[in-house]
Design a protein around this motif. Structure first.
Motif, PDB file in Angstrom:
ATOM      1  N   ILE A 112       0.887  -0.975   0.162  1.00  0.00           N
ATOM      2  CA  ILE A 112      -0.039   0.003   0.035  1.00  0.00           C
ATOM      3  C   ILE A 112       1.007   1.087  -0.027  1.00  0.00           C
ATOM      4  CG2 ILE A 112      -1.853  -0.976   1.239  1.00  0.00           C
ATOM      5  CD1 ILE A 112      -1.167   0.075   3.969  1.00  0.00           C
ATOM      6  N   ASN A 113       0.429   2.353  -0.403  1.00  0.00           N
ATOM      7  CA  ASN A 113       1.055   3.727  -0.503  1.00  0.00           C
ATOM      8  C   ASN A 113       0.762   4.368   1.232  1.00  0.00           C
ATOM      9  OD1 ASN A 113       1.982   6.009  -0.722  1.00  0.00           O
ATOM     10  ND2 ASN A 113       0.679   6.824  -2.128  1.00  0.00           N
ATOM     11  N   CYS A 114       1.720   4.280   1.764  1.00  0.00           N
ATOM     12  CA  CYS A 114       1.942   4.909   3.026  1.00  0.00           C
ATOM     13  C   CYS A 114       2.095   6.451   3.229  1.00  0.00           C
ATOM     14  CB  CYS A 114       2.798   4.079   4.192  1.00  0.00           C
ATOM     15  SG  CYS A 114       2.195   2.322   4.240  1.00  0.00           S
ATOM     16  N   TYR A 115       2.365   6.769   2.102  1.00  0.00           N
ATOM     17  CA  TYR A 115       2.932   8.317   1.944  1.00  0.00           C
ATOM     18  C   TYR A 115       2.080   9.127   1.049  1.00  0.00           C
ATOM     19  CZ  TYR A 115       7.459   6.451   3.140  1.00  0.00           C
ATOM     20  OH  TYR A 115       8.458   5.731   3.746  1.00  0.00           O
ATOM     21  N   LYS A 143      -0.023  13.584   5.617  1.00  0.00           N
ATOM     22  CA  LYS A 143      -1.222  12.598   5.788  1.00  0.00           C
ATOM     23  C   LYS A 143      -0.864  11.127   5.611  1.00  0.00           C
ATOM     24  CE  LYS A 143      -5.112  14.318   4.473  1.00  0.00           C
ATOM     25  NZ  LYS A 143      -6.190  14.922   3.658  1.00  0.00           N
ATOM     26  N   GLY A 144       0.437  10.761   5.693  1.00  0.00           N
ATOM     27  CA  GLY A 144       0.641   9.552   5.427  1.00  0.00           C
ATOM     28  C   GLY A 144       0.848   8.661   6.782  1.00  0.00           C
ATOM     29  N   GLU A 145       1.293   7.436   6.817  1.00  0.00           N
ATOM     30  CA  GLU A 145       1.399   6.931   8.009  1.00  0.00           C
ATOM     31  C   GLU A 145       3.135   6.846   8.451  1.00  0.00           C
ATOM     32  OE1 GLU A 145       0.050   3.001   7.461  1.00  0.00           O
ATOM     33  OE2 GLU A 145      -1.708   3.336   6.403  1.00  0.00           O
ATOM     34  N   LEU A 146       4.018   7.373   7.611  1.00  0.00           N
ATOM     35  CA  LEU A 146       5.203   7.411   8.092  1.00  0.00           C
ATOM     36  C   LEU A 146       5.765   8.650   8.021  1.00  0.00           C
ATOM     37  CD1 LEU A 146       6.252   4.192   6.023  1.00  0.00           C
ATOM     38  CD2 LEU A 146       5.670   4.368   8.226  1.00  0.00           C
ATOM     39  N   LYS A 147       6.989   8.959   8.690  1.00  0.00           N
ATOM     40  CA  LYS A 147       7.772  10.225   8.598  1.00  0.00           C
ATOM     41  C   LYS A 147       8.356  10.514   7.458  1.00  0.00           C
ATOM     42  CE  LYS A 147      10.387  11.274  11.970  1.00  0.00           C
ATOM     43  NZ  LYS A 147      11.474  11.236  13.222  1.00  0.00           N
ATOM     44  N   ASP A 148       8.318  11.680   6.759  1.00  0.00           N
ATOM     45  CA  ASP A 148       8.805  11.904   5.426  1.00  0.00           C
ATOM     46  C   ASP A 148       9.386  13.215   5.426  1.00  0.00           C
ATOM     47  OD1 ASP A 148       9.380  11.208   2.742  1.00  0.00           O
ATOM     48  OD2 ASP A 148       7.368  11.590   2.301  1.00  0.00           O
ATOM     49  N   THR A 149      10.366  13.461   4.537  1.00  0.00           N
ATOM     50  CA  THR A 149      11.133  14.811   4.202  1.00  0.00           C
ATOM     51  C   THR A 149      10.697  15.430   2.912  1.00  0.00           C
ATOM     52  OG1 THR A 149      12.901  13.887   5.670  1.00  0.00           O
ATOM     53  CG2 THR A 149      13.292  15.727   4.115  1.00  0.00           C
ATOM     54  N   TYR A 150      10.426  16.650   2.979  1.00  0.00           N
ATOM     55  CA  TYR A 150       9.926  17.233   1.782  1.00  0.00           C
ATOM     56  C   TYR A 150      10.792  18.538   1.537  1.00  0.00           C
ATOM     57  CZ  TYR A 150       5.559  14.848   3.395  1.00  0.00           C
ATOM     58  OH  TYR A 150       4.652  13.763   3.779  1.00  0.00           O
ATOM     59  N   THR A 162      12.853  28.244  -1.400  1.00  0.00           N
ATOM     60  CA  THR A 162      12.981  26.557  -1.088  1.00  0.00           C
ATOM     61  C   THR A 162      13.533  26.238   0.079  1.00  0.00           C
ATOM     62  OG1 THR A 162      13.348  26.675  -3.589  1.00  0.00           O
ATOM     63  CG2 THR A 162      14.093  24.788  -2.215  1.00  0.00           C
ATOM     64  N   ARG A 163      12.753  25.405   0.778  1.00  0.00           N
ATOM     65  CA  ARG A 163      13.238  24.953   2.237  1.00  0.00           C
ATOM     66  C   ARG A 163      12.727  23.446   2.024  1.00  0.00           C
ATOM     67  NH1 ARG A 163      15.287  29.266   2.050  1.00  0.00           N
ATOM     68  NH2 ARG A 163      15.272  30.847   3.797  1.00  0.00           N
ATOM     69  N   GLN A 164      13.817  22.817   3.144  1.00  0.00           N
ATOM     70  CA  GLN A 164      13.384  21.510   3.522  1.00  0.00           C
ATOM     71  C   GLN A 164      12.677  21.407   4.836  1.00  0.00           C
ATOM     72  OE1 GLN A 164      16.728  18.582   3.089  1.00  0.00           O
ATOM     73  NE2 GLN A 164      15.946  17.902   0.892  1.00  0.00           N
ATOM     74  N   VAL A 165      11.975  20.412   4.840  1.00  0.00           N
ATOM     75  CA  VAL A 165      11.266  19.928   6.305  1.00  0.00           C
ATOM     76  C   VAL A 165      10.903  18.523   6.420  1.00  0.00           C
ATOM     77  CG1 VAL A 165       8.773  20.515   4.985  1.00  0.00           C
ATOM     78  CG2 VAL A 165       9.322  20.864   7.457  1.00  0.00           C
ATOM     79  N   GLU A 166      11.002  18.023   7.662  1.00  0.00           N
ATOM     80  CA  GLU A 166      10.759  16.740   7.914  1.00  0.00           C
ATOM     81  C   GLU A 166       9.510  16.765   8.735  1.00  0.00           C
ATOM     82  OE1 GLU A 166      13.462  13.556   9.007  1.00  0.00           O
ATOM     83  OE2 GLU A 166      12.907  14.409  11.077  1.00  0.00           O
ATOM     84  N   LEU A 167       8.610  15.881   8.531  1.00  0.00           N
ATOM     85  CA  LEU A 167       7.208  15.751   9.228  1.00  0.00           C
ATOM     86  C   LEU A 167       6.959  14.426   9.608  1.00  0.00           C
ATOM     87  CD1 LEU A 167       4.931  18.165   6.948  1.00  0.00           C
ATOM     88  CD2 LEU A 167       6.177  18.867   9.180  1.00  0.00           C
ATOM     89  N   SER A 168       6.696  14.349  10.798  1.00  0.00           N
ATOM     90  CA  SER A 168       5.810  12.851  11.370  1.00  0.00           C
ATOM     91  C   SER A 168       4.607  12.851  10.896  1.00  0.00           C
ATOM     92  CB  SER A 168       6.062  12.829  12.771  1.00  0.00           C
ATOM     93  OG  SER A 168       7.381  12.898  13.147  1.00  0.00           O
ATOM     94  N   SER A 169       4.118  11.468  11.015  1.00  0.00           N
ATOM     95  CA  SER A 169       2.766  11.234  10.436  1.00  0.00           C
ATOM     96  C   SER A 169       1.699  12.247  11.120  1.00  0.00           C
ATOM     97  CB  SER A 169       2.464   9.671  10.753  1.00  0.00           C
ATOM     98  OG  SER A 169       0.994   9.368  10.328  1.00  0.00           O
ATOM     99  N   GLY A 170       0.872  12.829  10.478  1.00  0.00           N
ATOM    100  CA  GLY A 170      -0.119  13.802  10.920  1.00  0.00           C
ATOM    101  C   GLY A 170       0.364  15.361  11.281  1.00  0.00           C
ATOM    102  N   GLU A 171       1.803  15.393  11.226  1.00  0.00           N
ATOM    103  CA  GLU A 171       2.274  16.475  11.632  1.00  0.00           C
ATOM    104  C   GLU A 171       1.920  17.781  10.430  1.00  0.00           C
ATOM    105  OE1 GLU A 171       6.350  18.690  13.294  1.00  0.00           O
ATOM    106  OE2 GLU A 171       6.408  16.579  12.326  1.00  0.00           O
ATOM    107  N   SER A 172       1.793  19.069  10.740  1.00  0.00           N
ATOM    108  CA  SER A 172       1.763  20.085   9.784  1.00  0.00           C
ATOM    109  C   SER A 172       2.890  21.023  10.124  1.00  0.00           C
ATOM    110  CB  SER A 172       0.365  20.508   9.953  1.00  0.00           C
ATOM    111  OG  SER A 172      -0.559  19.541   9.361  1.00  0.00           O
TER     112      SER A 172
END
Length: 326
Positions: A112-115, A143-150, A162-172
Motif C-alpha cells: 500500500i501507499n503509506c506516503y 497525511k501518510g503513515e510514516l515520517k517523510d522529508t519534503y 525553497t526549504r526542506q522540512v521533515e514531518l511525522s505522520s499527521g504533523e503540519s
C-alpha cells in the motif's frame, strides 16, 4: 544351519520437517522493506540438511542443518520499493535432503501507499495595489503513515523560496511570507505556485494574486468651491478646494498651479488616508498693469501613482461694480 534375511529401510520415513512464518499476513508500505520470521523444525529422527527457497524476497539463510526435534529461525526480507501496489502471496519452502520431504509456509502481503501529503495556500486569491503588502500562509501536512522529508518550494513573479522540512505522520508545518509588488508593477493576475516533493510523493497548490491598476487604487476627487471667478485688478479672491482621497490607499500629493503668475495655492503638499478630506486654498491676485480679460488656471495634484487636474476660469475686470451692473 544358517538363514539369511534380506530387508530394506526407507530413510524418508525417518525424516520430517515443519515450517511456520510469522506474521502470515501484513500490509507493507511501498518504498519500504519488511522482515518476516520463518521457523523450521526437524520433526524427523535424523539430523537433516534443509534447503530453503522463497517466491518473493530474500532469505538470510538458504540452508540449515538441524538436529532431530530442534528448531531454527531464518528471516525473510521483502523489499517493496519496486513492487506495485496490490496483493502478493509469498511461498517459503523447506526441503529435506531427501527431496521427497518438504513443507511450505504462505505469507500474504498487501503493498500500500503509506506516503501522502496535502498542501494549501491561504488565501487562494488576493487583490492588492502596487507598493502594498499581502500576507500568505502555506500549510504542508503529512497525511501518510510514516515520517517523510519534503522539499518545499514557493514560486511567484516576485518570490522564489525553497526549504526542506521533515514531518511525522499527521504533523503540519506553516510557512508565512509576504509579497509587495513594487511601484510601476504591471496590473493583472499573477500565479502563486507551491510544491512539496519527497522521495515518495508530490503535492502542489496554487493561488492568484491580482494587482489592481493604479487608477483603481489611487483616486482623488478635487472640488473647488467655485469653478469660475471674477476678480478686479489689484484685488484678491480665494477659492477653497476640497480634496478627497476616494481610492483604497494612503497617498501624498504635491499641489501646484499653472496659468497666470498671479495665481497660487497653499499648502503645496497634502497627505490623505482613504476616505479622508483635506482643504487647499487657491489664491487669485491680479496686480496693477494686468490686462483685463479671460484667463484659465489649472490646479494640479501629483503623486507617485498618478496626476489629477482641475481647470478654473478667471475673468479680470477693471471695475467689478460696473461689471456686475452691466
Amino acid at each position: 544351519m544358517s538363514k539369511t534375511v534380506h530387508a530394506s529401510l526407507d530413510v524418508s520415513e525417518c525424516r520430517g520437517l515443519a515450517i511456520i512464518a510469522s506474521p502470515v499476513s501484513k500490509d507493507v508500505c511501498k518504498d519500504t522493506t519488511e522482515t518476516f520470521e520463518v521457523s523450521v523444525k526437524n520433526t524427523g529422527s535424523l539430523e537433516d540438511k534443509i534447503t530453503l527457497t522463497t517466491t518473493l524476497g530474500t532469505l538470510d539463510k538458504e540452508s540449515l542443518i538441524i538436529e532431530p526435534g530442534k528448531t531454527k529461525t531464518v528471516y525473510l526480507t521483502v523489499d517493496a520499493h519496486d513492487l506495485e501496489e496490490g496483493n502478493y502471496s509469498i511461498i517459503v519452502k523447506a526441503t529435506s535432503s531427501n527431496k521427497d520431504v518438504f513443507d511450505e509456509a504462505e505469507i500474504d502481503i498487501k503493498v500500500i501507499n503509506c506516503y501522502d501529503a496535502s498542501l494549501q495556500i491561504i488565501p487562494e486569491r488576493s487583490e492588492i495595489c502596487s507598493c502594498s503588502t499581502t500576507n500568505y500562509e502555506v500549510v504542508l501536512t503529512n497525511k501518510g503513515e510514516l515520517k517523510d522529508t519534503y522539499t518545499r518550494r514557493v514560486m511567484n513573479y516576485y518570490l522564489n523560496y525553497t526549504r526542506q522540512v521533515e514531518l511525522s505522520s499527521g504533523e503540519s508545518k506553516r510557512f508565512n511570507f509576504t509579497i509587495t509588488p513594487p511601484m510601476g508593477a504591471q496590473p493583472g493576475e499573477y500565479s502563486l505556485d507551491a510544491y512539496a516533493t519527497s522521495e515518495h510523493t508530490s503535492v502542489e497548490a496554487h493561488a492568484v494574486l491580482v494587482l489592481k491598476p493604479a487608477e483603481e487604487c489611487y483616486k482623488l476627487d478635487m472640488k473647488p468651491s467655485k469653478e469660475s471667478v471674477v476678480v478686479e485688478i489689484c484685488n484678491a479672491t480665494t477659492i477653497e478646494v476640497t480634496l478627497r482621497n476616494t481610492g483604497e490607499k494612503e497617498a501624498a500629493y504635491n499641489l501646484s498651479v499653472s496659468g497666470p503668475e498671479w495665481v497660487s495655492i497653499e499648502p503645496n503638499f497634502i497627505e490623505l488616508q482613504p476616505g479622508e478630506e483635506g482643504i487647499a486654498y487657491f489664491y487669485v491676485t491680479p496686480p496693477l498693469g494686468v490686462e483685463t480679460g479671460a484667463y484659465t488656471a489649472g490646479i494640479h495634484a501629483e503623486s507617485f501613482h498618478g496626476s489629477f487636474h482641475k481647470n478654473l476660469a478667471i475673468l479680470v475686470v477693471s471695475n467689478i461694480t460696473e461689471y456686475e451692473e452691466s
